[in-house]
Structure formats: C-alpha cells, structure tokens
Design a protein around this motif. Structure first.
Motif, PDB file in Angstrom:
ATOM      1  N   VAL A 177       0.920  -0.987  -0.137  1.00 47.52           N
ATOM      2  CA  VAL A 177       0.088   0.095  -0.053  1.00 47.52           C
ATOM      3  C   VAL A 177       0.891   1.280   0.012  1.00 47.52           C
ATOM      4  N   LYS A 178       1.806   1.160   0.858  1.00 45.13           N
ATOM      5  CA  LYS A 178       2.708   2.301   0.972  1.00 45.13           C
ATOM      6  C   LYS A 178       3.615   2.862  -0.490  1.00 45.13           C
ATOM      7  N   ILE A 179       3.855   1.749  -1.312  1.00 45.02           N
ATOM      8  CA  ILE A 179       4.477   1.765  -2.498  1.00 45.02           C
ATOM      9  C   ILE A 179       3.486   2.467  -3.596  1.00 45.02           C
ATOM     10  N   ALA A 180       2.318   1.960  -3.480  1.00 43.93           N
ATOM     11  CA  ALA A 180       1.178   2.626  -4.321  1.00 43.93           C
ATOM     12  C   ALA A 180       0.956   4.002  -3.899  1.00 43.93           C
ATOM     13  N   LEU A 181       0.924   4.244  -2.837  1.00 45.73           N
ATOM     14  CA  LEU A 181       0.471   5.703  -2.402  1.00 45.73           C
ATOM     15  C   LEU A 181       1.563   6.501  -2.678  1.00 45.73           C
ATOM     16  N   ARG A 182       2.828   6.047  -2.799  1.00 46.70           N
ATOM     17  CA  ARG A 182       4.190   6.983  -3.078  1.00 46.70           C
ATOM     18  C   ARG A 182       4.144   7.178  -4.735  1.00 46.70           C
ATOM     19  N   GLU A 183       3.753   5.867  -5.239  1.00 48.51           N
ATOM     20  CA  GLU A 183       3.692   6.021  -6.787  1.00 48.51           C
ATOM     21  C   GLU A 183       2.831   7.078  -7.220  1.00 48.51           C
TER      22      GLU A 183
ATOM     23  N   GLU B  49      -7.538  -1.154  -4.126  1.00 39.05           N
ATOM     24  CA  GLU B  49      -8.430  -0.550  -5.318  1.00 39.05           C
ATOM     25  C   GLU B  49      -9.182   0.739  -4.993  1.00 39.05           C
ATOM     26  N   TYR B  50      -9.079   1.063  -3.517  1.00 45.32           N
ATOM     27  CA  TYR B  50      -9.647   2.569  -3.301  1.00 45.32           C
ATOM     28  C   TYR B  50      -8.485   3.519  -3.764  1.00 45.32           C
ATOM     29  N   VAL B  51      -7.243   3.276  -3.453  1.00 45.08           N
ATOM     30  CA  VAL B  51      -6.348   4.236  -3.957  1.00 45.08           C
ATOM     31  C   VAL B  51      -6.409   4.192  -5.425  1.00 45.08           C
ATOM     32  N   GLU B  52      -6.370   3.204  -6.379  1.00 43.67           N
ATOM     33  CA  GLU B  52      -6.405   3.444  -7.489  1.00 43.67           C
ATOM     34  C   GLU B  52      -7.675   4.155  -8.110  1.00 43.67           C
ATOM     35  N   GLU B  53      -8.925   4.185  -7.452  1.00 46.08           N
ATOM     36  CA  GLU B  53     -10.125   4.825  -7.903  1.00 46.08           C
ATOM     37  C   GLU B  53     -10.068   6.184  -7.298  1.00 46.08           C
ATOM     38  N   ARG B  54      -9.463   6.401  -6.307  1.00 42.47           N
ATOM     39  CA  ARG B  54      -9.310   7.737  -5.534  1.00 42.47           C
ATOM     40  C   ARG B  54      -8.205   8.660  -6.353  1.00 42.47           C
ATOM     41  N   TRP B  55      -7.397   8.136  -6.651  1.00 40.37           N
ATOM     42  CA  TRP B  55      -6.275   8.828  -7.469  1.00 40.37           C
ATOM     43  C   TRP B  55      -5.724   8.093  -8.560  1.00 40.37           C
ATOM     44  N   PRO B  56      -6.503   8.222  -9.862  1.00 35.13           N
ATOM     45  CA  PRO B  56      -6.294   7.288 -10.840  1.00 35.13           C
ATOM     46  C   PRO B  56      -5.057   7.445 -11.751  1.00 35.13           C
ATOM     47  N   GLU B  57      -4.238   8.695 -11.512  1.00 32.29           N
ATOM     48  CA  GLU B  57      -3.084   8.940 -12.030  1.00 32.29           C
ATOM     49  C   GLU B  57      -1.746   8.997 -11.279  1.00 32.29           C
ATOM     50  N   PRO B  58      -0.708   8.278 -11.503  1.00 34.25           N
ATOM     51  CA  PRO B  58      -0.595   7.411 -12.675  1.00 34.25           C
ATOM     52  C   PRO B  58      -1.308   5.966 -12.452  1.00 34.25           C
ATOM     53  N   PRO B  59      -1.962   5.502 -13.500  1.00 34.97           N
ATOM     54  CA  PRO B  59      -2.632   4.162 -13.179  1.00 34.97           C
ATOM     55  C   PRO B  59      -1.576   3.002 -12.682  1.00 34.97           C
ATOM     56  N   LEU B  60      -1.995   2.132 -11.838  1.00 34.26           N
ATOM     57  CA  LEU B  60      -1.282   0.806 -11.765  1.00 34.26           C
ATOM     58  C   LEU B  60      -1.789  -0.289 -12.310  1.00 34.26           C
ATOM     59  N   LEU B  61      -2.985  -0.030 -12.603  1.00 33.52           N
ATOM     60  CA  LEU B  61      -3.651  -1.325 -13.253  1.00 33.52           C
ATOM     61  C   LEU B  61      -3.765  -0.937 -14.927  1.00 33.52           C
ATOM     62  N   PRO B  62      -3.458  -2.059 -15.602  1.00 35.67           N
ATOM     63  CA  PRO B  62      -3.546  -1.702 -17.186  1.00 35.67           C
ATOM     64  C   PRO B  62      -5.022  -1.416 -17.473  1.00 35.67           C
ATOM     65  N   ARG B  63      -5.318  -1.215 -18.602  1.00 37.76           N
ATOM     66  CA  ARG B  63      -6.641  -0.764 -19.174  1.00 37.76           C
ATOM     67  C   ARG B  63      -7.107  -2.239 -19.795  1.00 37.76           C
ATOM     68  N   ASP B  64      -6.426  -3.057 -20.102  1.00 40.29           N
ATOM     69  CA  ASP B  64      -6.871  -4.212 -21.063  1.00 40.29           C
ATOM     70  C   ASP B  64      -7.461  -5.145 -19.868  1.00 40.29           C
ATOM     71  N   PRO B  65      -8.887  -5.550 -19.892  1.00 36.36           N
ATOM     72  CA  PRO B  65      -9.239  -6.733 -18.904  1.00 36.36           C
ATOM     73  C   PRO B  65      -8.295  -7.683 -18.610  1.00 36.36           C
TER      74      PRO B  65
END
Length: 269
Positions: free
Chosen positions: A15-21, A70-86
C-alpha cells in the motif's frame, strides 16, 4: 491521510508503494495496540480484525490491503497502476493474489523460525528447508509471469510489481533471493531503485534490525503473532503442527477476529 501499518508487513508495504507512486501524502503509524489482541482504541475501531494496513481518509476507514489498493487506484487514478486491458488487469490481480497468500505465508513461516524461534533443532531445519524449496517454486512462477519484460505489467511499473516487491525483497533479506543474474533478480534490482520502493525498503530494513528486541515480546505472550488462514495452513502442511500446539499452550499466538478459544471455557484459566 493516516495509514496504520507495520514496516515489516508485506501488505502495508504494498500500500505504501502504491500511495508513493501516486504522490499521495500520508502519515504512517504503528498502532500502540498492534499484536495485543485488544479491542479498544482507534485502531480496533477502524478494523475489528486488528490487522494492518488500515487507511484512514477523513471519515473513511478501509482495511484489507487489496481493498485499500483498489480504493487508492480509484481515488487517485493517475498514474494508473492497473492496465486498461481486462485480461492484463486480471493477470495483475492473480499475481497479487498468489503473493498475498502462498508467498506471504512462506516468508511468514520462515520468519517464525528466524526471528521468533518457534522451533529449534531438526524441526527448525525441516521448516527452513520447506520454506526454501517453496520459495524457489514461487520465484520460478513469478519469473515465468515476468518473462522478458521489465515489469510485470510489461513496459511500465504497476499493480503486480507493487504486490510482488515486498515478498521478493523479504526473501532476499532471508538469504532466499532469486538466483543471481536471473530475470527475477534483475527485476528486483530495478524495482528497488524506484523512489517509492526504495523508501519503503529502507523502512523495512530499519524495522528488521530491531526484530531481535521485539522477538521476546511475542514469545512471552506480551504480543501475539496472528496465525491467519494461509499462515496456519503453511505451518501445518510444512510439518509445524507442534509449533501451533505450543503456541496455543503458551498463549503466544492468536487467530483472526472474532477469536475463540481452543480449549473449553472451564479449562481456559
């Protein structure tokens, strides 16, 4: 923004890595009641499981590392960590799932022997050997998913990299890292240079250096290690039933909320 965490927790590191990214400013805090099983205070109010990490965003309280991610990705969408392709998103999530369950359990079990001295002699040797063999299997699996790409998501750092980094790095700390020069070892060398990861790993190293001081707290019952789902499974399937039974006898392990008792109430004095 407050993150209840422990620097050694692979879940909190992810989680810390994601927030810092994403450049999100937050305060990291080790809960005073961590590992005690106490149900009072703001930490337990935010997460009845009394597990880290917990993200506090204003009035919002979120526990479970994947849900936080998932919350972090949706709350702060940029830069995305999940790719667009399903399909690629599913691949990233599967990698995270294996890291969070199978890989975390192996690292945790090895730490029970190394740091917390749950076993000695032949049993300790056996459990260490089991952990080493299983670590290799998991690292081979991760290397296969990485392939020849720089990152698990392909050309850019992403969700699966954030999930795998703490697990592989802990294996390196234990002397069970990927073979020198292998694709996974080269990935680890790259990932540890990212500012978000480097800072998180420095925090891990500082906490790991103090583990000898903390170990007695967990073996005397002052704090109790949580034997949750996959961790309990690892200890049993790897031949450590005696470790679990000793922990129950000595009251220095705990199970997830809501906790019960392994003994009838009349015998639980």
């Amino acid at each position: 923004m407050l993150l209840y965490e422990h620097p050694l927790s692979s879940y909190a590191q992810k989680v810390k890595i994601a927030l810092r990214e994403k450049g999100v400013t937050f305060t990291a805090e080790l809960p005073e009641t961590f590992g005690t099983g106490r149900t009072d205070g703001p930490f337990a109010a935010a997460n009845p499981r009394a597990e880290v990490p917990v993200l506090v965003d204003g009035e919002v309280r979120i526990f479970e590392s994947t849900v936080i991610l998932e919350y972090v990705e949706e709350r702060w969408p940029e830069p995305p960590l999940l790719p667009r392709d399903p399909a690629a998103r599913a691949q990233a999530r599967m990698t995270e799932e294996v890291c969070d369950t199978q890989y975390e359990a192996v690292n945790w079990g090895f730490g029970e022997i190394l740091w917390f001295r749950r076993a000695d002699g032949a049993l300790a040797d056996h459990l260490r050997a089991q952990a080493a063999a299983q670590t290799k299997t998991l690292q081979d699996w991760l290397a296969g998913r990485l392939g020849e790409a720089e990152w698990f998501g392909g050309a850019s750092f992403g969700w699966a990299d954030a999930a795998a980094a703490p697990l592989v790095n802990r294996s390196v700390h234990y002397g069970l890292g990927p073979r020198e020069g292998s694709r996974l070892a080269r990935w680890h060398a790259r990932v540890r240079e990212r500012p978000s990861v480097a800072r998180t790993f420095r925090e891990f190293d500082a906490a790991a250096a103090r583990m000898a001081e903390a170990a007695d707290l967990y073996t005397t019952g002052g704090r109790r290690r949580e034997y949750r789902d996959h961790r309990l499974e690892w200890m049993v399937k790897s031949g450590g039933v005696e470790v679990v039974l000793a922990g129950l006898r000595d009251l220095n392990i705990r199970f997830p909320w809501p906790e019960g008792s392994a003994r009838p109430a009349a015998d639980a004095s």
